[in-house]
Motif scaffolding. Structure first.
Motif, PDB file in Angstrom:
ATOM      1  N   PHE A   2      -0.521  14.469 -11.222  1.00  0.00           N
ATOM      2  CA  PHE A   2      -0.597  13.176 -10.558  1.00  0.00           C
ATOM      3  C   PHE A   2       0.655  12.906  -9.743  1.00  0.00           C
ATOM      4  O   PHE A   2       0.621  12.167  -8.762  1.00  0.00           O
ATOM      5  CB  PHE A   2      -0.811  12.052 -11.583  1.00  0.00           C
ATOM      6  N   ALA A   3       1.788  13.511 -10.169  1.00  0.00           N
ATOM      7  CA  ALA A   3       3.031  13.332  -9.413  1.00  0.00           C
ATOM      8  C   ALA A   3       2.872  13.833  -7.995  1.00  0.00           C
ATOM      9  O   ALA A   3       3.512  13.335  -7.074  1.00  0.00           O
ATOM     10  CB  ALA A   3       4.179  14.055 -10.114  1.00  0.00           C
ATOM     11  N   LEU A   4       2.005  14.832  -7.820  1.00  0.00           N
ATOM     12  CA  LEU A   4       1.730  15.358  -6.487  1.00  0.00           C
ATOM     13  C   LEU A   4       1.243  14.238  -5.576  1.00  0.00           C
ATOM     14  O   LEU A   4       1.733  14.056  -4.455  1.00  0.00           O
ATOM     15  CB  LEU A   4       0.688  16.478  -6.598  1.00  0.00           C
ATOM     16  N   LEU A   5       0.259  13.459  -6.032  1.00  0.00           N
ATOM     17  CA  LEU A   5      -0.292  12.377  -5.221  1.00  0.00           C
ATOM     18  C   LEU A   5       0.737  11.271  -4.985  1.00  0.00           C
ATOM     19  O   LEU A   5       0.686  10.593  -3.959  1.00  0.00           O
ATOM     20  CB  LEU A   5      -1.541  11.806  -5.895  1.00  0.00           C
ATOM     21  N   GLU A   6       1.659  11.107  -5.915  1.00  0.00           N
ATOM     22  CA  GLU A   6       2.689  10.081  -5.760  1.00  0.00           C
ATOM     23  C   GLU A   6       3.640  10.405  -4.605  1.00  0.00           C
ATOM     24  O   GLU A   6       4.340   9.520  -4.115  1.00  0.00           O
ATOM     25  CB  GLU A   6       3.488   9.940  -7.054  1.00  0.00           C
ATOM     26  N   ASN A   7       3.665  11.659  -4.171  1.00  0.00           N
ATOM     27  CA  ASN A   7       4.552  12.058  -3.078  1.00  0.00           C
ATOM     28  C   ASN A   7       3.922  11.854  -1.705  1.00  0.00           C
ATOM     29  O   ASN A   7       4.552  12.161  -0.690  1.00  0.00           O
ATOM     30  CB  ASN A   7       4.936  13.539  -3.225  1.00  0.00           C
ATOM     31  N   ILE A   8       2.690  11.353  -1.663  1.00  0.00           N
ATOM     32  CA  ILE A   8       1.975  11.179  -0.394  1.00  0.00           C
ATOM     33  C   ILE A   8       1.869   9.696  -0.079  1.00  0.00           C
ATOM     34  O   ILE A   8       1.291   8.927  -0.853  1.00  0.00           O
ATOM     35  CB  ILE A   8       0.583  11.827  -0.449  1.00  0.00           C
ATOM     36  N   ARG A   9       2.432   9.297   1.047  1.00  0.00           N
ATOM     37  CA  ARG A   9       2.392   7.894   1.449  1.00  0.00           C
ATOM     38  C   ARG A   9       1.447   7.702   2.631  1.00  0.00           C
ATOM     39  O   ARG A   9       1.326   8.579   3.484  1.00  0.00           O
ATOM     40  CB  ARG A   9       3.792   7.375   1.792  1.00  0.00           C
ATOM     41  N   VAL A  10       0.780   6.561   2.650  1.00  0.00           N
ATOM     42  CA  VAL A  10      -0.060   6.161   3.784  1.00  0.00           C
ATOM     43  C   VAL A  10       0.724   5.133   4.585  1.00  0.00           C
ATOM     44  O   VAL A  10       1.193   4.126   4.040  1.00  0.00           O
ATOM     45  CB  VAL A  10      -1.400   5.577   3.311  1.00  0.00           C
ATOM     46  N   VAL A  11       0.882   5.407   5.878  1.00  0.00           N
ATOM     47  CA  VAL A  11       1.664   4.533   6.754  1.00  0.00           C
ATOM     48  C   VAL A  11       0.723   3.919   7.796  1.00  0.00           C
ATOM     49  O   VAL A  11       0.069   4.634   8.556  1.00  0.00           O
ATOM     50  CB  VAL A  11       2.793   5.319   7.465  1.00  0.00           C
ATOM     51  N   LEU A  12       0.652   2.598   7.828  1.00  0.00           N
ATOM     52  CA  LEU A  12      -0.168   1.880   8.805  1.00  0.00           C
ATOM     53  C   LEU A  12       0.770   1.211   9.801  1.00  0.00           C
ATOM     54  O   LEU A  12       1.641   0.422   9.412  1.00  0.00           O
ATOM     55  CB  LEU A  12      -1.040   0.828   8.121  1.00  0.00           C
ATOM     56  N   VAL A  13       0.581   1.501  11.075  1.00  0.00           N
ATOM     57  CA  VAL A  13       1.492   1.008  12.116  1.00  0.00           C
ATOM     58  C   VAL A  13       0.844  -0.131  12.906  1.00  0.00           C
ATOM     59  O   VAL A  13      -0.240   0.032  13.473  1.00  0.00           O
ATOM     60  CB  VAL A  13       1.877   2.144  13.087  1.00  0.00           C
ATOM     61  N   GLY A  14       1.516  -1.282  12.927  1.00  0.00           N
ATOM     62  CA  GLY A  14       1.103  -2.390  13.783  1.00  0.00           C
ATOM     63  C   GLY A  14      -0.286  -2.914  13.513  1.00  0.00           C
ATOM     64  O   GLY A  14      -0.978  -3.356  14.446  1.00  0.00           O
ATOM     65  N   THR A  15      -0.721  -2.921  12.263  1.00  0.00           N
ATOM     66  CA  THR A  15      -2.070  -3.377  11.930  1.00  0.00           C
ATOM     67  C   THR A  15      -2.232  -4.851  12.291  1.00  0.00           C
ATOM     68  O   THR A  15      -1.412  -5.684  11.925  1.00  0.00           O
ATOM     69  CB  THR A  15      -2.356  -3.175  10.431  1.00  0.00           C
ATOM     70  N   SER A  16      -3.310  -5.166  13.011  1.00  0.00           N
ATOM     71  CA  SER A  16      -3.503  -6.537  13.482  1.00  0.00           C
ATOM     72  C   SER A  16      -4.374  -7.371  12.548  1.00  0.00           C
ATOM     73  O   SER A  16      -4.196  -8.584  12.456  1.00  0.00           O
ATOM     74  CB  SER A  16      -4.113  -6.535  14.891  1.00  0.00           C
ATOM     75  N   HIS A  17      -5.308  -6.751  11.849  1.00  0.00           N
ATOM     76  CA  HIS A  17      -6.217  -7.497  10.987  1.00  0.00           C
ATOM     77  C   HIS A  17      -5.885  -7.220   9.522  1.00  0.00           C
ATOM     78  O   HIS A  17      -5.977  -6.086   9.067  1.00  0.00           O
ATOM     79  CB  HIS A  17      -7.668  -7.115  11.269  1.00  0.00           C
ATOM     80  N   PRO A  18      -5.530  -8.245   8.744  1.00  0.00           N
ATOM     81  CA  PRO A  18      -5.145  -8.011   7.348  1.00  0.00           C
ATOM     82  C   PRO A  18      -6.270  -7.428   6.502  1.00  0.00           C
ATOM     83  O   PRO A  18      -6.021  -6.723   5.524  1.00  0.00           O
ATOM     84  CB  PRO A  18      -4.736  -9.398   6.859  1.00  0.00           C
ATOM     85  N   GLY A  19      -7.525  -7.692   6.904  1.00  0.00           N
ATOM     86  CA  GLY A  19      -8.638  -7.122   6.160  1.00  0.00           C
ATOM     87  C   GLY A  19      -8.618  -5.605   6.180  1.00  0.00           C
ATOM     88  O   GLY A  19      -9.015  -4.951   5.215  1.00  0.00           O
TER      89      GLY A  19
END
Length: 259
Positions: A2-19
């Motif tokens: 599971f530590a493997l997955l902890e090393n992967i980040r999702v980065v969202l840039v300039g998202t306009s809609h909070p949904g």
């Protein structure tokens, strides 16, 4: 594992809609990812984000909010940016399945990995994409190719999970011991190098800042695929420092000769 997955980040840039942020968080939690970084979101935190997260509010509460993509990528050794458009300068491309495998392979070695997604209306800019080691294209139907942001996150998060599940079925491979000098540099260290390189090229008058053309973009592509390690980076930075010193000394001598 599971530590493997902890090393992967999702980065969202300039998202306009909070949904969409909430939908992305739900997609991440479905696939076992938990590290969310938001670059300059227009509306966050938000009740709309919490509602769309539907049980993944813990990911939203732990989300890191930063002002720039460079901040979001600090410490990352592999950066994968989603791109729906052809670019003027071709960049190394991966299909989603290849992306999942590459992300898991690097994360298994202890590296931080970033999956970067752009704005709903325009995706990532060229400058932002040039901060990525690879571009990832989701081969949707050309007649209706635009994916919702959360759906795009779901696709890549799914491929990451499939690669992770496949890795679990294989005999555990020992993580190679790598000396610090041999470790690949991170994305933020590369950015610092590019600024230094650009400064040196201007000093020796190889780069005209008023007419840069695509020189720095092509150099980014070159060094980005070279997997430069810490020792090599120290050598390159030393060369740039001495180049700048020599160029400034030559400029000074020319100025004195002109007097």
């Amino acid at each position: 594992m599971f530590a493997l997955l902890e090393n992967i980040r999702v980065v969202l840039v300039g998202t306009s809609h909070p949904g969409n942020i909430g939908g992305a968080a739900r997609a991440m939690k479905n696939m076992g990812l938990a590290q969310l970084v938001l670059v300059d979101p227009q509306d966050f935190p938000s009740a709309d984000a919490d509602a769309r997260a539907s049980g993944a509010s813990d990911i939203l509460q732990a989300a890191q909010v930063v002002g720039t993509l460079e901040e979001a990528l600090i410490g990352c050794r592999l950066v994968l940016g989603t791109s729906a458009r052809d670019r003027h300068i071709p960049w190394p491309m991966l299909e989603p399945r290849e992306c999942g495998v590459a992300a898991c392979e690097q994360a298994q070695q202890g590296a931080q990995v970033a999956l970067v997604f752009g704005r709903e209306y325009a995706g990532l800019t060229n400058d932002e994409l040039q901060r990525c080691h690879f571009h990832v294209h989701i081969p949707s139907d050309p007649a209706f190719s635009s994916l919702n942001l959360a759906a795009a996150v779901q696709v890549l998060a799914y491929e990451v999970r499939m690669a992770w599940l496949a890795a679990q079925e294989q005999p555990a491979k020992p993580v190679p011991v790598v000396e610090q000098d041999e470790e690949p540099v991170t994305a933020d260290e590369l950015e610092s190098f590019y600024r230094h390189l650009e400064q040196a090229l201007v000093e020796i008058r190889f780069l005209d800042p008023d007419k840069p053309r695509h020189l720095m973009s092509r150099l980014r592509r070159l060094y980005g695929r070279s997997a430069v390690n810490n020792l090599e980076m120290n050598i390159l930075r030393g060369i740039l420092t001495e180049t700048i010193k020599a160029a400034r000394g030559e400029h000074l001598r020319q100025e004195k000769a002109d007097v």
